[in-house]
Design a protein around this motif. Sequence first.
Motif, PDB file in Angstrom:
ATOM      1  N   LYS A  49      -0.039  11.459 -14.621  1.00  0.00           N
ATOM      2  CA  LYS A  49      -0.309  10.059 -14.962  1.00  0.00           C
ATOM      3  C   LYS A  49       0.660   9.520 -16.004  1.00  0.00           C
ATOM      4  O   LYS A  49       0.751   8.302 -16.202  1.00  0.00           O
TER       5      LYS A  49
ATOM      6  N   ARG B 215      -1.714   4.452 -24.071  1.00  0.00           N
ATOM      7  CA  ARG B 215      -0.628   3.708 -23.423  1.00  0.00           C
ATOM      8  C   ARG B 215      -0.007   2.687 -24.375  1.00  0.00           C
ATOM      9  O   ARG B 215       1.217   2.520 -24.419  1.00  0.00           O
TER      10      ARG B 215
ATOM     11  N   GLU C 184      -2.735  -2.357 -16.145  1.00  0.00           N
ATOM     12  CA  GLU C 184      -1.845  -1.447 -16.866  1.00  0.00           C
ATOM     13  C   GLU C 184      -0.467  -2.072 -17.054  1.00  0.00           C
ATOM     14  O   GLU C 184       0.147  -1.936 -18.117  1.00  0.00           O
ATOM     15  N   ASP C 185       0.033  -2.768 -16.031  1.00  0.00           N
ATOM     16  CA  ASP C 185       1.321  -3.454 -16.161  1.00  0.00           C
ATOM     17  C   ASP C 185       1.272  -4.472 -17.297  1.00  0.00           C
ATOM     18  O   ASP C 185       2.193  -4.563 -18.118  1.00  0.00           O
TER      19      ASP C 185
ATOM     20  N   GLU D 216      -6.288   3.235 -22.670  1.00  0.00           N
ATOM     21  CA  GLU D 216      -5.505   2.092 -23.128  1.00  0.00           C
ATOM     22  C   GLU D 216      -4.837   2.366 -24.472  1.00  0.00           C
ATOM     23  O   GLU D 216      -3.676   2.003 -24.686  1.00  0.00           O
TER      24      GLU D 216
ATOM     25  N   VAL E 244       3.529   5.473 -16.307  1.00  0.00           N
ATOM     26  CA  VAL E 244       3.511   4.777 -17.603  1.00  0.00           C
ATOM     27  C   VAL E 244       4.913   4.777 -18.204  1.00  0.00           C
ATOM     28  O   VAL E 244       5.401   3.750 -18.696  1.00  0.00           O
TER      29      VAL E 244
END
Length: 620
Positions: free
Chosen positions: A277, A248, A469-470, A245, A281
Amino acid sequence: MGNEGIKTGLPDVIGNWKSGEVQVGSLTIGGTSPLRIQSMTSTDTRQTEETLQQIRRLAEAGCELVRCTTQGKRELRALASVRKKLRKEGVPVPLAADVHYLPHLALEAAGVVDKVRINPGNYGIGPRQQALAPEEARKLQKEYFTRLIHRCRETGTAIRVGVNHGSLSEHIMQEYGDTPEGMAESAMEFLRVCRNRQFPNVIVSLKSSNTRVMVQATRLLVWKMWREDMHYPLHLGVTEAGEGEDGRIKSAVGIAGLLIDGIGDTIRVSLTEDPVKEIPVAKKIARYSLRMPAQGSRKRPVSFLEWERRKTFPVLNAGGDHPPVLITGLNEEKIPAGGKNTGPSADFFFASSEKQLALIPPGKAGIVPYVCWQSLAKKPSRVYPLLDSRHYADMASWKGKPFFAEVTATADIPRLADILKSDLPAILVIRLPDQHAVEMLEECFYLIHEHGLGNPVILRKKYSEPDPEDLLIRASCETGPFCLDGLVDGLWLEGEKPFGPDDAASLGAGILQATRLRMYHNEYISCPSCGRTLFNIQKVTARVREKTRHLNGLRIAVMGCMVNGPGEMADADYGYVGAGPGKVHLYRKKQPVLKNIPEEEALKALEELMRKEGHWVDPA
C-alpha cells in the motif's frame, strides 16, 4: 578537518547542488535518473516463500528496490536464496540488506545483495565499543566502515548510510545533542570516509518521525555536502509515519517539503500497513511534488538552515503568537460544520450568503463576501468581510475593523502593499490555482517579504479530485511544505461533494499537526513493521488507537522492536515497545517504566500508567 576541497560562503543551495549517479544492481539512482520508489518487506526474512511473495507483489505494484531485515547469518542465507529465485523468475528488482550493529554481517552481505544499509548510530557498537572512550569508539567504527567500503568496491555493492533520529551515536549526542545538526554531522562523518577512499557508490538518508526535524536535517546535509563538493544521492522518508490518513499526510508533507526544493533521488513511504500500500502513495507524492519547469526556483523568505516562523502581527486570532487557524464552509444541513463534535472544528466559517449566517456555530466567527457584508442592514459583531481585487480600493478608508483580503494572482501583492502599508488589520487569503499552486505561493511569499508586509496569511484552495486519497495527498504536498517553513497562519481547504466542510477541517487539522504547528488530537507514531517486529504491529497499533482515541493531545508510540523504537519515540508521551516474544516495555517519555509485561496485559498496564500520570479519563 582541513579546508581543501571546501567551497566557502553560505549559498542558496536550492538548485545549485546536484546529486551524482549510483548503481544499485540494474537500477540507477541519482543524477538525471527519475525519482525511484522503494519499500521494505514486513516479513521474517527467514520465511523465504512469504518474503518472495511480498517482493513479487511490491515489484508488480511498481516498487523499484526492496530492503529486507537482516539480523544475522540465517537471514542473509535466506536473502541469498530469495534473490536467486527472483532472478530465475526474471524479476530484476534490486535487494538491500538492512544491517544494524554487526560489521561482519555487513561484510558478508556485500556481494549477496545489491545494497547494504548501515546505521552510523549503531554500526559496530557492541559491549566492547561502549566501554571505550568516545574518540576510540569513533576510530574503531571508521575502521569497520573502511573495511566495508573495500568489500563493496570488490563486489560492486552499493551502500546506504542511513541515519535515524532515534539512534544517534553517543559521541554525536554529546557534541550536538538530539538535533538536525547532529543527524547531518553523523552522516557526514561516514561520507567523508567514502570520499577519502574514493568510493562514490553511496546513498544517504536522514530519517525522523518528526517532519520538521527530517526536513531541516536533510537541508543541512545538502548544505554540508555542497560546501565539501560531495554529490551523494538522497533517500527521503518520514520514519514511523503511522497509518491511515495521518500516516499519508505526514509522509506527504515531509517528502514533498524536500522534493519541491529539488532534493531527493529515491523515496520510501513508511506506513503501518501492508507495504504494498506504500507504493501508490509514494507515486502520488512524486506526482504532486515534482515540478516543471526546472527545480530549484524557490524564493522562500526563510532560512535554509534554521527553522523560524514568519513574523506577523496578530489580526483577530490569526498571526502573531497564535497557532494557525482553520477556515471551512458550512454544511447545508442545519447542524453546522464541527457541530457534531466528531472531529476538529474550524475557527472561522464562511457563509456564502446572508441566509447561511444563521448556521455559524455559537461562539464562532464568520466570513462573508464583501458584497454580502455591504448589504447587511445590521453588521454582526463577529462576522468579517472578504474583499477581492475588485474592492481593494475600499480598504483605504477602512476604520480599523478586521477584514480578509483575497489574493488570486501574484500581481495582487504589489497593489495590496500600497494599501496595507499603514498596517491595516487585514488577513491575506491566497487563493491557489488548480495548476502551479506551489510556484504561485513561492512568488507570493517572496513579494510579501520584499514589500515588508506583516499581515497573517491563509492558504485557500478548492480541490476537485474524486478520490479521497488523491485529494488528501495533493493538498498535503501543496500546502504542507509552506506550513513546514513556518510561512502559513491558516488553511482554508474545500472540495467537491462528497468532500464536505467536516472533511476539510479534518484534513486541514491533519496537515497543521503533521507540520508541528498545532495539535488537535493524539499523534500515533508507529513503525511500518519488518522482520524484527515482535508482534503484529498493525493489529496492536489499531488496539492502542482504539483504547486511547477518546484522549486528546498526546503523542503515543507503538514500536515493534528495540533497535530504533526507544529513540524514534523520544518525543512521545508514552511508548509501547516490543521487548521480546510476547513481551512489551512501556515508556513514559524516554524512560522505560514497566518492563517485560505480557502482551495480553500491556493495554491495561498502559491505561494504569496514564491514569497514574494524570492523562487518563474514562470514555464518556
